[in-house]
Design a protein around this motif. Structure first.
Motif, PDB file in Angstrom:
ATOM      1  N   GLN A  10      44.317  25.560  38.748  1.00 38.31           N
ATOM      2  CA  GLN A  10      45.299  26.112  39.671  1.00 38.31           C
ATOM      3  C   GLN A  10      45.027  27.589  39.902  1.00 38.31           C
ATOM      4  OE1 GLN A  10      49.451  25.475  38.786  1.00 38.31           O
ATOM      5  NE2 GLN A  10      50.141  26.564  40.610  1.00 38.31           N
ATOM      6  N   GLN A  11      44.970  27.995  41.176  1.00 39.78           N
ATOM      7  CA  GLN A  11      44.828  29.398  41.553  1.00 39.78           C
ATOM      8  C   GLN A  11      45.915  29.713  42.571  1.00 39.78           C
ATOM      9  OE1 GLN A  11      40.825  30.954  42.094  1.00 39.78           O
ATOM     10  NE2 GLN A  11      39.975  29.007  41.463  1.00 39.78           N
ATOM     11  N   GLY A  12      46.961  30.349  42.101  1.00 40.49           N
ATOM     12  CA  GLY A  12      48.075  30.667  42.973  1.00 40.49           C
ATOM     13  C   GLY A  12      48.752  29.413  43.486  1.00 40.49           C
ATOM     14  N   ARG A  13      48.795  29.276  44.801  1.00 40.64           N
ATOM     15  CA  ARG A  13      49.456  28.120  45.414  1.00 40.64           C
ATOM     16  C   ARG A  13      48.538  26.907  45.553  1.00 40.64           C
ATOM     17  NH1 ARG A  13      51.108  28.256  50.446  1.00 40.64           N
ATOM     18  NH2 ARG A  13      49.538  29.766  51.108  1.00 40.64           N
ATOM     19  N   LYS A  14      47.292  27.027  45.100  1.00 40.54           N
ATOM     20  CA  LYS A  14      46.341  25.934  45.266  1.00 40.54           C
ATOM     21  C   LYS A  14      45.992  25.292  43.921  1.00 40.54           C
ATOM     22  CE  LYS A  14      44.225  27.698  49.510  1.00 40.54           C
ATOM     23  NZ  LYS A  14      42.981  28.158  50.161  1.00 40.54           N
ATOM     24  N   ILE A  15      45.975  23.977  43.920  1.00 42.22           N
ATOM     25  CA  ILE A  15      45.519  23.211  42.757  1.00 42.22           C
ATOM     26  C   ILE A  15      44.272  22.448  43.187  1.00 42.22           C
ATOM     27  CG2 ILE A  15      46.033  21.337  41.150  1.00 42.22           C
ATOM     28  CD1 ILE A  15      48.965  22.153  41.283  1.00 42.22           C
ATOM     29  N   TYR A  16      43.147  22.773  42.555  1.00 41.81           N
ATOM     30  CA  TYR A  16      41.859  22.167  42.896  1.00 41.81           C
ATOM     31  C   TYR A  16      41.555  20.998  41.968  1.00 41.81           C
ATOM     32  CZ  TYR A  16      40.886  26.390  45.617  1.00 41.81           C
ATOM     33  OH  TYR A  16      40.937  27.410  46.539  1.00 41.81           O
ATOM     34  N   THR A  17      41.037  19.934  42.551  1.00 39.97           N
ATOM     35  CA  THR A  17      40.476  18.827  41.785  1.00 39.97           C
ATOM     36  C   THR A  17      38.997  18.764  42.145  1.00 39.97           C
ATOM     37  OG1 THR A  17      42.599  17.665  41.922  1.00 39.97           O
ATOM     38  CG2 THR A  17      40.692  16.385  41.217  1.00 39.97           C
ATOM     39  N   MET A  18      38.155  19.084  41.168  1.00 39.86           N
ATOM     40  CA  MET A  18      36.748  19.402  41.431  1.00 39.86           C
ATOM     41  C   MET A  18      35.809  18.554  40.574  1.00 39.86           C
ATOM     42  SD  MET A  18      34.956  21.747  43.188  1.00 39.86           S
ATOM     43  CE  MET A  18      36.258  22.979  43.468  1.00 39.86           C
ATOM     44  N   PRO A  19      34.745  17.980  41.158  1.00 42.35           N
ATOM     45  CA  PRO A  19      33.741  17.306  40.327  1.00 42.35           C
ATOM     46  C   PRO A  19      33.076  18.304  39.375  1.00 42.35           C
ATOM     47  CG  PRO A  19      33.401  16.832  42.661  1.00 42.35           C
ATOM     48  CD  PRO A  19      34.383  17.957  42.584  1.00 42.35           C
ATOM     49  N   ALA A  37      12.292  39.915  36.556  1.00 45.94           N
ATOM     50  CA  ALA A  37      13.091  40.581  35.523  1.00 45.94           C
ATOM     51  C   ALA A  37      14.466  41.023  36.029  1.00 45.94           C
ATOM     52  CB  ALA A  37      12.335  41.789  34.989  1.00 45.94           C
ATOM     53  N   ALA A  38      14.790  40.706  37.265  1.00 45.31           N
ATOM     54  CA  ALA A  38      16.050  41.173  37.852  1.00 45.31           C
ATOM     55  C   ALA A  38      17.256  40.663  37.073  1.00 45.31           C
ATOM     56  CB  ALA A  38      16.144  40.713  39.303  1.00 45.31           C
ATOM     57  N   MET A  39      18.265  41.539  36.949  1.00 47.92           N
ATOM     58  CA  MET A  39      19.521  41.149  36.337  1.00 47.92           C
ATOM     59  C   MET A  39      20.320  40.279  37.299  1.00 47.92           C
ATOM     60  SD  MET A  39      20.899  44.712  34.627  1.00 47.92           S
ATOM     61  CE  MET A  39      22.319  43.863  33.910  1.00 47.92           C
ATOM     62  N   THR A  40      21.111  39.367  36.729  1.00 50.53           N
ATOM     63  CA  THR A  40      22.106  38.646  37.499  1.00 50.53           C
ATOM     64  C   THR A  40      23.478  39.197  37.135  1.00 50.53           C
ATOM     65  OG1 THR A  40      20.818  36.598  37.666  1.00 50.53           O
ATOM     66  CG2 THR A  40      23.191  36.413  37.952  1.00 50.53           C
ATOM     67  N   LEU A  41      24.179  39.736  38.128  1.00 50.35           N
ATOM     68  CA  LEU A  41      25.520  40.276  37.958  1.00 50.35           C
ATOM     69  C   LEU A  41      26.493  39.374  38.701  1.00 50.35           C
ATOM     70  CD1 LEU A  41      24.690  44.024  38.749  1.00 50.35           C
ATOM     71  CD2 LEU A  41      24.621  42.877  36.518  1.00 50.35           C
ATOM     72  N   ALA A  42      27.703  39.215  38.169  1.00 51.99           N
ATOM     73  CA  ALA A  42      28.650  38.295  38.790  1.00 51.99           C
ATOM     74  C   ALA A  42      30.066  38.837  38.699  1.00 51.99           C
ATOM     75  CB  ALA A  42      28.575  36.918  38.130  1.00 51.99           C
ATOM     76  N   ALA A  43      30.903  38.421  39.664  1.00 46.09           N
ATOM     77  CA  ALA A  43      32.312  38.796  39.677  1.00 46.09           C
ATOM     78  C   ALA A  43      33.146  37.625  40.159  1.00 46.09           C
ATOM     79  CB  ALA A  43      32.538  40.008  40.574  1.00 46.09           C
ATOM     80  N   GLY A  44      34.331  37.458  39.583  1.00 43.56           N
ATOM     81  CA  GLY A  44      35.243  36.410  40.006  1.00 43.56           C
ATOM     82  C   GLY A  44      36.555  36.504  39.256  1.00 43.56           C
ATOM     83  N   ASP A  45      37.584  35.838  39.791  1.00 43.95           N
ATOM     84  CA  ASP A  45      38.923  35.958  39.198  1.00 43.95           C
ATOM     85  C   ASP A  45      39.508  34.650  38.704  1.00 43.95           C
ATOM     86  OD1 ASP A  45      41.387  35.188  41.459  1.00 43.95           O
ATOM     87  OD2 ASP A  45      39.299  35.188  42.085  1.00 43.95           O
ATOM     88  N   GLY A  46      38.891  33.503  39.047  1.00 44.85           N
ATOM     89  CA  GLY A  46      39.506  32.216  38.746  1.00 44.85           C
ATOM     90  C   GLY A  46      38.738  31.396  37.731  1.00 44.85           C
ATOM     91  N   ALA A  47      39.386  30.345  37.234  1.00 44.88           N
ATOM     92  CA  ALA A  47      38.735  29.469  36.253  1.00 44.88           C
ATOM     93  C   ALA A  47      37.474  28.835  36.822  1.00 44.88           C
ATOM     94  CB  ALA A  47      39.712  28.390  35.792  1.00 44.88           C
ATOM     95  N   LEU A  48      37.426  28.609  38.135  1.00 44.68           N
ATOM     96  CA  LEU A  48      36.227  28.048  38.745  1.00 44.68           C
ATOM     97  C   LEU A  48      35.072  29.042  38.754  1.00 44.68           C
ATOM     98  CD1 LEU A  48      37.837  26.122  41.749  1.00 44.68           C
ATOM     99  CD2 LEU A  48      36.890  25.145  39.645  1.00 44.68           C
ATOM    100  N   ASP A  49      35.357  30.317  38.443  1.00 44.90           N
ATOM    101  CA  ASP A  49      34.309  31.338  38.342  1.00 44.90           C
ATOM    102  C   ASP A  49      33.806  31.517  36.915  1.00 44.90           C
ATOM    103  OD1 ASP A  49      34.504  32.201  41.104  1.00 44.90           O
ATOM    104  OD2 ASP A  49      36.389  33.155  40.550  1.00 44.90           O
TER     105      ASP A  49
END
Length: 286
Positions: free
Chosen positions: A180-189, A214-226
């Motif tokens: 669940q992210q705010g008003r949305k509930i996702y059902t995801m494979p 050799a490049a770094m991988t950087l990531a950003a996100g706010d939800g459980a799906l991230d």
């Protein structure tokens, strides 16, 4: 005459909604900050960045391969005018689709569909079961996204106690998950995952010489799906709001912003610019 390829020194995989871009309801206290609109829906302004964030995001695209990485459908993603576009690669549908120069990569999608079929329940079976568990008293919309997964738009305070846990308990043994992210509930494979798509894009960029090995991988996100995308990055950041904040989720490679709301988006871009010496100096190999 062909320009020589720029070999970028980092890959940046960033979620969009409530990470890079914000609706007015998600601004939090920062209501008087100068902003720029980056998305309209039916002519009305919908999503924003601070003006500073928008300007600084453009500076990321030369030293880094920036990959917008979103749970939005392809159609929803195409509404956004994100600074730094056009994008060589973008990831939509939570990793179910990889766009190459704006066009869905059908080989990737065919493989994802095969993994979903092998993983357990079909989308149709999941939707049938889900419809039997919900009603109009707390669900305002039932949506199927890119023929991959389902999300509900709900009245958060009206969601029955225990629904998420019970629905997730049904889904997990059948190869699906619930978030669940705010008003949305996702059902995801379980097979549809941002981190898998990021890994594939990185492989392609290194293979064709657009990204150093050799490049770094950087990531950003706010939800459980991230979460998996953040966990598998060399270094990651999340805002001080959203689902992961509610879960108090952390990891050894993780930075958490000081700000919340739209100012967290600006802080995340500043973090991208300073977290790697190569990005900070803008150094690149041609």
């Amino acid at each position: 005459m062909h320009l020589r390829k720029l070999r970028r020194q980092a890959l940046i995989a960033t979620d969009l909604d409530r990470t890079m871009i914000y609706s007015r309801n998600a601004f939090h206290a920062a209501t008087d900050v100068p902003t720029v609109c980056v998305e309209h829906l039916e002519g009305a302004p919908l999503s924003f960045m601070t003006t500073t964030a928008a300007l600084r995001m453009q500076t990321l695209t030369e030293p880094a391969a920036v990959i917008p990485t979103t749970t939005r459908t392809i159609k929803q993603f195409e509404r956004i005018q994100l600074p730094g576009a056009p994008w060589r690669y973008a990831i939509t549908s939570n990793g179910g689709n990889i766009l190459v120069d704006g066009v869905p990569d059908m080989r990737w999608r065919i493989d994802i569909d095969a993994q979903v079929r092998a993983g357990g329940a079909t989308l149709s079976e999941v939707n049938t079961e889900l419809r039997a568990r919900i009603d109009d008293s707390w669900v305002t919309k039932f949506r199927v996204a890119d023929h991959l997964f389902t999300y509900l738009v709900v009245k958060p305070k009206e969601v029955p106690d225990g629904f998420l846990a019970e629905w997730d308990a049904w889904c997990r043994p059948r190869g699906w998950s619930v978030s669940q992210q705010g008003r949305k509930i996702y059902t995801m494979p379980l097979a549809v995952c941002k981190s898998h798509a990021v890994r594939e894009v990185r492989r392609r960029l290194v293979e064709n010489g657009e990204l150093t090995a050799a490049a770094m991988t950087l990531a950003a996100g706010d939800g459980a799906l991230d979460a998996e995308m953040l966990r598998t990055a060399d270094s990651a950041i999340r805002p001080r709001h959203g689902e992961l904040e509610q879960l108090n989720w952390t990891h050894p490679n993780l930075t958490i912003t000081r700000a919340s709301g739209i100012l967290a988006g600006e802080e995340i871009i500043n973090w991208f610019l300073t977290s790697s010496p190569r990005l900070k100096t803008g150094d690149s190999n041609r």
